[in-house]
Write a protein that holds these residues in place. Structure first.
Motif, short mmCIF file in Angstrom:
data_model
loop_
_atom_site.label_atom_id
_atom_site.label_comp_id
_atom_site.label_asym_id
_atom_site.label_seq_id
_atom_site.Cartn_x
_atom_site.Cartn_y
_atom_site.Cartn_z
N SER A 119 2.23 -7.09 -8.51
CA SER A 119 3.04 -5.89 -8.39
C SER A 119 2.21 -4.64 -8.71
O SER A 119 2.50 -3.56 -8.21
CB SER A 119 4.31 -5.97 -9.24
N LEU B 217 7.83 -1.38 2.93
CA LEU B 217 9.08 -0.78 2.50
C LEU B 217 8.84 0.36 1.52
O LEU B 217 9.62 1.30 1.43
CB LEU B 217 9.97 -1.84 1.83
N THR B 218 7.78 0.25 0.76
CA THR B 218 7.52 1.24 -0.28
C THR B 218 6.72 2.43 0.25
O THR B 218 7.04 3.59 -0.01
CB THR B 218 6.73 0.60 -1.44
N ALA C 18 0.70 1.25 -2.50
CA ALA C 18 1.72 2.12 -1.94
C ALA C 18 1.41 3.59 -2.25
O ALA C 18 1.56 4.45 -1.39
CB ALA C 18 3.10 1.75 -2.49
N LEU C 19 0.96 3.85 -3.47
CA LEU C 19 0.59 5.22 -3.83
C LEU C 19 -0.58 5.70 -2.98
O LEU C 19 -0.62 6.83 -2.52
CB LEU C 19 0.21 5.30 -5.31
N PRO D 18 12.18 7.89 5.94
CA PRO D 18 12.26 6.62 5.21
C PRO D 18 13.13 5.59 5.92
O PRO D 18 12.86 4.40 5.87
CB PRO D 18 12.87 7.01 3.86
N TYR E 125 6.24 -6.27 1.24
CA TYR E 125 7.12 -5.16 0.86
C TYR E 125 6.36 -3.84 0.83
O TYR E 125 6.97 -2.78 0.73
CB TYR E 125 7.75 -5.38 -0.52
N LEU F 31 0.90 -3.66 -5.47
CA LEU F 31 1.90 -2.96 -4.69
C LEU F 31 1.99 -1.49 -5.11
O LEU F 31 1.98 -0.59 -4.28
CB LEU F 31 3.28 -3.60 -4.86
N MET F 32 2.05 -1.28 -6.41
CA MET F 32 2.21 0.08 -6.92
C MET F 32 1.03 0.96 -6.50
O MET F 32 1.21 2.06 -5.98
CB MET F 32 2.30 0.04 -8.46
N ALA G 6 6.99 9.89 3.01
CA ALA G 6 7.91 10.91 3.50
C ALA G 6 8.17 11.95 2.41
O ALA G 6 8.24 13.15 2.69
CB ALA G 6 9.23 10.29 3.93
N VAL G 7 8.29 11.49 1.16
CA VAL G 7 8.51 12.43 0.05
C VAL G 7 7.34 13.40 -0.05
O VAL G 7 7.50 14.62 -0.15
CB VAL G 7 8.67 11.67 -1.29
N ILE G 8 6.15 12.84 -0.02
CA ILE G 8 4.96 13.69 -0.11
C ILE G 8 4.87 14.62 1.09
O ILE G 8 4.53 15.80 0.97
CB ILE G 8 3.71 12.82 -0.26
N SER H 289 8.52 5.31 2.77
CA SER H 289 9.46 6.29 2.21
C SER H 289 8.74 7.23 1.24
O SER H 289 9.03 8.42 1.20
CB SER H 289 10.64 5.58 1.55
N LEU H 290 7.79 6.70 0.47
CA LEU H 290 7.09 7.59 -0.46
C LEU H 290 6.21 8.58 0.29
O LEU H 290 6.06 9.73 -0.14
CB LEU H 290 6.26 6.77 -1.46
#
Lengths: 73, 487
Positions: free
Chosen positions: B239, B78-79, B246-247, B280, B75, B242-243, B85-87, B82-83
């Motif tokens: 998890s 998936l994370t 992804a960051l 995203p 995953y 993941l956090m 893209a925000v940045i 999109s994140l």
């Protein structure tokens, strides 16, 4: 001269809350929407949510910048 | 034979097409033209180059392999997209604006301009090149794997890695960024065709009734697969992982030199922003990639040597007719070749402009171009050498690349957020960050911060040291530049 109003940019934090912050919270939910693992669905919906947030910010940015440019004239 | 022919046809066809396309465009006379495409890329080309970054071997082979081996950790795809893209929405227009105002060509130029220190730009160029070489390692690993698996095991690892590197170099040598843009378009279209084909048929190949049924069956077979830590808890992919991973990817994504410099090539701010809105959505397609990894698991795929990168390839070679294998292999080759070329191109231009030229100030435009092309041969060779030494998942190599490039992240973000950041502080941060990444410290981080992605830890340390040292030395450094524009 008033500055452009970018306060709506804080909305951009929401995707992080959903996709990063939410990950450990939803990890143990056993429900399988459409047979898919819930944590995965969470991220998939999160993607759509993120695009929506960025789109909203984009629109608000355009509006703020247009208002600013009009004030200049 | 069909497999080999088709694979070769796809790759050569794209090369020829890209060359013809770039010949039709402006003649390449300068570095700027070669490296940033003359700053005229509108939404369409910008889109393809960006989307192309998402569909790389890391993504397709790496993530499907991760799904096959671990399950939920896949995953990450998936994370992180999109994140980032925000940045990107926030960061990219700023980079673009600086590039336009000061005629910047490379990432190191940016550091020199903002921190007023040529020596820092040399350090940054070297750090950037290092990260790029690691990223190229991913592509060469993948490409040589494809060559070996689909063209027969007579091809030795060394030969296939060298062929991969040579192909990449050929791709980029003639016209630079523009040929990559065309090839990226072809690659994306083919990828779409291949994925649709595989997904439509995968279910029946593994005895499932539909795509959703693949998910149902794999969770029935392995109940823990859909949640963290997935199939192999001993791998530590929780998890928390993941956090933090992804960051790390989201923060580091635009710091990758080739993506950083891609910002310079956009036509205007609006192009960049609109791209960020839609970016995203590309990653929704990972639903299918992950599904294919699960299908491979259901099929009981057992790739040679347990190589996770080979899971999807093995699934295809075992269950599909020769023409489909050829199509898949050819497309997978493009997945490695196109990004690989862009990476080498970026590394070459960074070297010639920010490391070599300061040493030889009389170097002209043509000399710069030549140095750039020669150095990229060297970098390709280093990447080949790295490939032969290791045997890791593409995702793991990728995370190393992000860890390496994360060293430059504080320098970029501080440039826009904090006037007092100065060259010495940033440099101290970079050094501290690299020290934190040393393997000797890994057990310490694992104990203090279990599950944390090391790259993110190193980036945080980097930022803290950079801030501390910047404040300490600010009395003795020149006054900062005027504030950067904010958009």
């Amino acid at each position: 001269m008033t500055a452009r109003d970018y306060r709506h940019r804080w909305l951009l934090l929401l995707p992080f809350l959903w996709q990063v912050g939410g990950a450990p919270l939803v990890n143990d939910i056993a429900w399988r929407p459409l047979s898919l693992p819930f944590p995965m669905v969470w991220q998939l919906v999160g993607i759509i949510f993120t695009t929506t947030v960025i789109a909203v910010v984009f629109r608000l940015d355009e509006r703020a910048e247009k208002a600013y440019d009009e004030k200049l004239d | 034979m069909t497999v080999q022919i088709l694979t070769l046809a796809i790759v050569l066809g794209t090369v020829v097409g890209a060359l013809l396309y770039s010949q039709r465009q402006a003649r390449v006379a300068s570095m700027t033209e070669w490296a940033v495409g003359g700053r005229r890329f509108g939404i369409l080309i910008f889109w393809f180059l960006n989307a192309g970054e998402i569909y790389t071997t890391f993504a397709v082979l790496g993530i499907s392999g991760y799904a096959w081996a671990y399950g939920a950790p896949a995953y990450l795809a998936l994370t992180s997209v999109s994140l980032s893209a925000v940045i990107g929405y926030w960061l990219m227009p700023r980079i673009w604006d600086e590039g336009r105002k000061h005629n910047l060509v490379t990432q190191a130029d940016f550091f020199q301009e903002r921190y007023r220190a040529k020596w820092l730009s040399v350090v940054v160029a070297a750090a950037g090149i290092l990260a790029l070489i690691v990223y190229v390692q991913i592509q060469i690993t993948a490409l040589s794997l494809i060559l070996r698996l689909t063209l027969g095991t007579q091809v030795s690892p060394i030969a296939s890695a060298v062929v991969a590197a040579v192909a990449m170099i050929a791709f980029v040598f003639i016209a630079g960024l523009r040929s990559a843009a065309f090839a990226a378009g072809v690659k994306d279209i083919l990828m779409l065709v291949v994925v649709v084909l595989l997904c439509a048929t995968a279910a029946s190949k593994v005895g499932a009734s539909s795509m959703l049924d693949i998910y149902a069956r794999v969770q029935d077979m392995h109940p823990t697969i859909g949640s963290f830590p997935g199939l192999q808890p001993e791998a530590g992919l929780t998890s928390t992982w993941l956090m933090t991973a992804a960051l790390n990817v989201a923060l580091g994504n635009w710091i990758l030199p080739h993506l950083f410099q891609l910002c310079y090539s956009a036509q205007d701010r609006r192009t960049i922003r609109r791209n960020a809105v839609l970016q995203p959505l590309y990653s929704l397609s990972y639903f299918f990639i992950i599904m294919l990894g699960f299908a491979a698991l259901l099929a009981g795929v057992d790739p040679p040597g347990g190589d996770t990168n080979a899971a999807l390839l093995t699934f295809v070679t075992m269950n599909y007719p020769a023409w489909a294998i050829g199509l898949f292999a050819g497309t997978a080759c493009l997945l490695a070749l196109v990004p690989g070329s862009v990476l080498l191109l970026t590394a070459g231009s960074l070297f010639s402009r920010n490391i070599f030229k300061p040493l030889v100030p009389t170097l002209g435009e043509r000399g710069e171009l030549l140095a750039s092309r020669l150095s990229l041969l060297v970098f390709a060779a280093i990447a080949v050498w790295l490939t032969l030494g290791a045997n890791r998942s593409l995702v793991d190599i990728g995370l190393s690349a992000y860890a390496a490039v994360g060293m430059l992240a504080p320098g970029v973000y501080f440039a826009f957020l904090w006037k007092r950041a100065n060259a010495i502080g940033i440099f101290a941060g970079i050094v501290a960050g690299y020290v934190a990444l040393l393997p000797q410290f890994a057990p310490m981080w694992a104990e203090l911060l279990p599950g944390f992605e090391t790259g993110l830890v190193a980036m945080a340390i980097n930022a803290m040291i950079a801030a501390l040292v910047s404040v300490l030395v600010s009395p003795v450094t020149p006054a900062p530049r005027q504030a950067m524009s904010t958009t």
